[in-house]
Enzyme design. Sequence first.
Site, PDB file in Angstrom:
ATOM      1  CB  SER A   1      -0.948   0.002   1.198  1.00 17.92           C
ATOM      2  OG  SER A   1      -0.334   0.559   2.321  1.00 17.92           O
TER       3      SER A   1
ATOM      4  CE  LYS B   1      -2.996   1.617   5.908  1.00 19.57           C
ATOM      5  NZ  LYS B   1      -3.530   1.267   4.580  1.00 19.57           N
TER       6      LYS B   1
END
Lengths: 212, 212
Positions: free
Chosen positions: A122, A159
């Site tokens: 991601s 993230k």
Amino acid sequence: MSKELTDIQSKILNFLIEQKVEKGISPSLAEIADRFGYKNRATVQQHLQSIEKKGYIKKNPKRSRSIELTLGDKYFFPRPILGEVAAGNPLTIYPDSIDTIQLPTIVKMPMDSFLLRVKGDSLKDAYIFSGDVVIVKPGNEFLDGQIVVAILDDSAVVKRYYRKSGSIELHSENQDYQPIIVDLNDSNFRIVGLVVGVYRTMGKKSLNNQLS
Amino acid sequence: MSKELTDIQSKILNFLIEQKVEKGISPSLAEIADRFGYKNRATVQQHLQSIEKKGYIKKNPKRSRSIELTLGDKYFFPRPILGEVAAGNPLTIYPDSIDTIQLPTIVKMPMDSFLLRVKGDSLKDAYIFSGDVVIVKPGNEFLDGQIVVAILDDSAVVKRYYRKSGSIELHSENQDYQPIIVDLNDSNFRIVGLVVGVYRTMGKKSLNNQLS
DNA sequence: ATATTTACCATACAGTTGTATGGTATTTAT
DNA sequence: ATAAATACCATACAACTGTATGGTAAATAT
């Protein structure tokens, strides 16, 4: 010969350790004498001889500031803790986490930081790929857009961090993944630290520059 | 003033780093001169002055072997990996293992060793207490009576090692715990390494008082 | 052309370092 | 009672340490 240190010897040994922690090098005899109020280095000298005889240290003759601690065998650095071991009733440990990598010697890494291997893609647009190792610096304050490691219900994610009023958003670079939005008061949520570096083994080029 | 080091300066800096990593202390001017074949310490002295001027090191005047590296904490050392983090779909990580301690910085410690926090009091008579951190050096050969970390069915224990014919016994110091006896061929059993050190946080007092 | 930087050498010096030797006083063990 | 271990002191010394100063030679920059 008894291997037990006397009180004073013990204190001197502690001082040696302390100095190694703080300054990184052993003190000289004079410094030890100073610290303990001795008027003479010879006193220290004799204590050190005793301590050495008992096997707690090793001196390189004639070499200044070169007392080795033989308490185990070698360099202490700030290091991550892998898990928990039981000395009494067995607890769970993480055998798989017993893994080490050789990192290049000249890259930045705060002493209290630790390493995590990344799984998943991601963040590939931020040039962090599956298999990479990220260097995480523990902390509590982050700026919008920084890459952080967070723990959510026993899982961990890497993230981008964005602070909103009342909540925190964790974005993936990769559009396929939805942002995670967490309430500030969520007790199952915790940000562990900031990703300050990436390391990749096997010949691939390092991509630290893009981390900003 | 350029901040770039010349070739030679760079080599000297590397030597400084190398020595700090390996021996824990900076070399003396004479040692550096030796290493680079200089007949004179003054040469080294001048190189160090240049390097210092460029901000790579800091010297404590008059103090021997006290060159500080001002690159921050920018060195990579072999380090354990804690677990796995997910950048995409969360994977399991070991949240408890995200914990760091400050160990004495330049005491020796085998580079491939790792740390484990001890839970339980079965070794308290060996002065290892619950909450202590043990430094574990991976290995396969142990002597009777040494303290080792073993994994048994996904649990880990810290015990004293005793080799018997056909089996291995793991003893606690604490009488309240029964020895563990394991068949040599038990595949669920594995000794991870030797405990080469103990570290205890909290306060200033270190382990050595208790070591006697 | 000339000034600067880099890279070395030699000599000198005072302070520091580890070590050696010899001594006193107190506590602990036999 | 006496030997041994512990805990200190003083003095002395050679080797080592960092530092200071002055000099040579080559490369680089102005």
